[in-house]
Design a protein around this motif. Structure first.
Motif, short mmCIF file in Angstrom:
data_model
loop_
_atom_site.label_atom_id
_atom_site.label_comp_id
_atom_site.label_asym_id
_atom_site.label_seq_id
_atom_site.Cartn_x
_atom_site.Cartn_y
_atom_site.Cartn_z
N UNK A 1 -6.36 4.15 -16.03
CA UNK A 1 -5.11 4.09 -16.32
C UNK A 1 -4.54 5.66 -15.48
N UNK A 2 -5.08 6.36 -15.74
CA UNK A 2 -4.85 7.70 -14.85
C UNK A 2 -4.40 7.27 -14.24
N UNK A 3 -4.66 6.89 -13.62
CA UNK A 3 -4.86 7.28 -11.26
C UNK A 3 -5.69 5.79 -11.19
N UNK A 4 -4.38 5.05 -11.34
CA UNK A 4 -4.97 3.61 -10.65
C UNK A 4 -4.85 3.24 -9.56
N UNK A 5 -6.05 2.73 -8.82
CA UNK A 5 -6.15 1.91 -7.17
C UNK A 5 -5.62 0.77 -7.01
N UNK A 6 -5.09 0.62 -5.89
CA UNK A 6 -4.28 -0.44 -5.90
C UNK A 6 -5.30 -1.07 -4.35
N UNK A 7 -5.83 -2.43 -5.22
CA UNK A 7 -6.04 -2.99 -3.92
C UNK A 7 -5.77 -3.48 -2.63
N UNK A 8 -5.00 -2.87 -2.59
CA UNK A 8 -3.95 -3.41 -1.22
C UNK A 8 -3.78 -1.89 -0.13
N UNK A 9 -5.05 -0.62 -0.70
CA UNK A 9 -5.83 0.20 0.09
C UNK A 9 -7.09 -0.36 0.20
N UNK A 10 -7.92 -0.39 1.99
CA UNK A 10 -9.30 -0.50 2.21
C UNK A 10 -10.08 0.26 1.43
N UNK B 1 0.98 -1.34 0.13
CA UNK B 1 -0.03 0.08 -0.10
C UNK B 1 1.36 1.10 0.10
N UNK B 2 1.67 1.68 1.03
CA UNK B 2 2.73 2.85 0.82
C UNK B 2 3.21 2.57 0.02
N UNK B 3 4.40 1.82 -0.73
CA UNK B 3 5.03 1.65 -1.83
C UNK B 3 3.81 1.92 -3.07
N UNK B 4 2.88 1.43 -3.39
CA UNK B 4 1.51 2.48 -4.54
C UNK B 4 1.49 4.30 -3.96
N UNK B 5 0.70 4.08 -2.49
CA UNK B 5 0.62 5.85 -2.87
C UNK B 5 1.77 6.22 -2.13
#
Length: 111
Positions: free
Chosen positions: A85-94, A20-24
């Motif tokens: 694609x401009x702002x992908x969301x991570x499934x590691x975020x609640x 999560x932190x890496x993605x953010x």
């Protein structure tokens, strides 16, 4: 230009804080900074010492500084880009989060 801050409270999916932190840190902050009017971004983690007693619902906060005379010019891309694609969301975020825009009502004071 009117100044605003956008505060976003989030949590990582349990056991996935690193992902999560890496993605953010490495992707999401940069994606949000591409929106015209967003001029700065910074993330925070909940400090171990708190004035109040737990529970604390949020482990992370992001604060975005915004300069715009039309806040819709920032809100619209946020709504339209997230999950693309401009702002992908991570499934590691609640999925549950809270986000609020504020504008100053006093001048900034320093000690």
């Amino acid at each position: 230009m009117q100044k605003h801050i956008f505060i976003v409270y989030t949590n990582a999916v349990e056991g996935r804080d690193d992902e999560y932190n890496n993605w953010y840190d490495d992707q999401h902050l940069n994606d949000v900074l591409k929106i015209p009017g967003v001029v700065a971004a910074q993330r925070f983690a909940l400090s171990y010492k708190q004035r109040l007693d737990p529970p604390f619902p949020w482990k992370y906060a992001a604060i975005y500084e915004i300069e715009t005379d039309n806040l819709d010019d920032v809100i619209t891309p946020l709504k339209e880009w997230i999950g693309t694609d401009r702002m992908p969301r991570s499934d590691a975020m609640e999925p549950h989060r809270e986000a609020y825009f504020f504008h100053p009502i006093t001048t900034r004071r320093e000690a």
